[in-house]
Design an enzyme around this catalytic site. Structure first.
Site, PDB file in Angstrom:
ATOM      1  N   CYS A   1      61.282  99.989  84.948  1.00 17.25           N
ATOM      2  CA  CYS A   1      61.714  99.629  83.585  1.00 17.25           C
ATOM      3  C   CYS A   1      62.224  98.191  83.545  1.00 17.25           C
ATOM      4  CB  CYS A   1      62.797 100.615  83.133  1.00 17.25           C
ATOM      5  SG  CYS A   1      63.437 100.264  81.493  1.00 17.25           S
TER       6      CYS A   1
ATOM      7  N   CYS B   1      65.210  97.633  81.263  1.00 18.57           N
ATOM      8  CA  CYS B   1      66.478  98.084  81.846  1.00 18.57           C
ATOM      9  C   CYS B   1      66.970  97.122  82.933  1.00 18.57           C
ATOM     10  CB  CYS B   1      66.317  99.460  82.499  1.00 18.57           C
ATOM     11  SG  CYS B   1      65.410 100.652  81.527  1.00 18.57           S
ATOM     12  N   ASP B   2      66.072  96.727  83.816  1.00 17.15           N
ATOM     13  CA  ASP B   2      66.502  96.061  85.054  1.00 17.15           C
ATOM     14  C   ASP B   2      66.086  94.596  85.165  1.00 17.15           C
ATOM     15  OD1 ASP B   2      67.602  98.470  85.870  1.00 17.15           O
ATOM     16  OD2 ASP B   2      65.759  99.142  86.841  1.00 17.15           O
TER      17      ASP B   2
END
Ligand SMILES: Cc1cc2nc3c(=O)[nH]c(=O)nc-3n(C[C@H](O)[C@H](O)[C@H](O)COP(=O)(O)OP(=O)(O)OC[C@H]3O[C@@H](n4cnc5c(N)ncnc54)[C@H](O)[C@@H]3O)c2cc1C
Length: 313
Positions: free
Chosen positions: A138, A141-142
């Site tokens: 992701c 997300c990261d």
């Protein structure tokens, strides 16, 4: 009488952000919900060391800490948690019946399905070893943790290009690695990525297979690639983003409710989170092939609880 015999107002399946948020709202609405936590208590986030995009949590709690708070919140408001999983679901009956692994059968007037989705990975042992230490599924997300660094994206569909283009805005260089020469992605995305290649921000590496994720024991340091012609190449990268698709956890319900061709639960039958079966609602990644974020799942969990409350009244 125990809850296996009485007819419950609402059973929530899943203890990720969607299930826990649904539980918080349903408890406050006086529905006395029962939540079946499933095989992964707390859902996908619990394995993540830092969550940097949950509103109000600027100190970047671990996924475990965040999900612990959500579960405690739901329990404090009165949700009964059951540490088991649903192994059979009869949703078209009235009441609906959910059989748990223990053999216990829950009967309920309404059900919220919040069983999430699982990202597909390449299946390498070295990839498993560095999950959360440089291997991610992701970029939204990261990606933030790789600002100014070199990263690789594995995949050749639209999702891989979207992830790669997102990373081009943050990272120093983005390698897009695909095992074929052709791509299944939208042409416009491919063209935009080629612009990044021309600008020196990105490189297409095809047809190449990642045969090993390399690391120093603590974090990813690179990937080993093998090409069709027998040649090989080592790339030095700090992160590898695997973008080869997701599988919604919905096989259990496939003969009971409508899903799309990939298995995502079809919602919007009247109320926004209503499935094709009256009284059955779905929230989070199991019904969302686009956003797949903790906050969007939580938001949908809230909507599902409000829709269930409306249905029950
Ligand atoms: C490594 C990683 C890092 C991520 N980082 C971020 C981030 O930083 N920020 C962000 O917003 N998002 C992040 N995400 C995405 C986020 O985790 C998901 O979007 C979110 O968890 C989806 O929530 P959900 O409640 O729909 O499902 P999930 O979190 O997947 O929870 C599903 C729940 O269903 C349960 N379940 C499944 N089958 C059954 C069954 N048969 N019976 C009972 N229960 C069942 C499971 O036990 C689990 O509790 C990340 C995802 C991953 C994998």
């Amino acid at each position: 009488m125990d809850s296996a015999e009485k007819i419950l107002n609402l059973v929530i399946i899943g203890s990720g952000p969607a299930g826990c948020t649904a539980a918080i709202y349903a408890s406050r609405a006086g529905l006395s919900p029962v939540l079946v936590a499933g095989p992964d208590a707390g859902g996908q986030l619990v394995t993540t060391p830092e969550i940097a995009n949950w509103p109000g949590e600027a100190d970047e709690p671990s996924g475990f800490e965040l999900m612990d708070k959500l579960q405690k919140h739901a329990k404090k408001l009165g949700t009964e948690f059951i540490s088991d999983k649903v192994v059979k679901a009869s949703l078209k009956t009235d009441p609906k019946e959910l059989t748990l692994g223990s053999g216990r059968v829950l009967k309920a007037r309404s059900v919220i399905i919040a069983t999430g989705a699982k990202a597909r990975y390449l299946g390498l042992e070295s990839e498993r070893a560095y999950k959360g230490k440089g291997v991610s599924a992701c970029a939204t997300c990261d990606g933030f943790f790789y600002r100014g660094k070199d990263v690789a994206v594995a995949g050749g569909g639209s999702a891989a290009f979207v992830e790669a283009l997102f990373l081009c805005r943050i990272c120093r260089k983005v390698y897009l690695i695909h095992r074929r020469d052709g791509f299944r992605a939208e042409k416009a995305l491919i063209e935009r990525f080629k612009d990044e290649v021309k600008a020196g921000k990105a490189e297409l590496v095809t047809p190449a297979v990642i045969s090993e994720v390399k690391g120093d024991g603590q974090k990813v340091t690179g990937v080993h690639l093998e090409f069709k012609d027998g040649s090989a190449r080592d790339l030095e990268v700090s992160g590898i983003f695997v973008a080869i698709g997701h599988d919604p956890e919905t096989a259990l319900f496939k003969d009971e409710i409508e899903t799309d061709e990939q298995g995502y639960i079809a919602i919007g039958h009247g109320a926004e989170t209503a499935t094709s079966v009256p009284g059955v609602f779905a929230a989070g990644d199991c019904a969302d092939r686009v956003y797949r974020q903790a906050i969007t799942s939580a938001g949908q969990g809230c909507k599902a609880a409000l829709d269930a409350e409306h249905y029950l009244s």
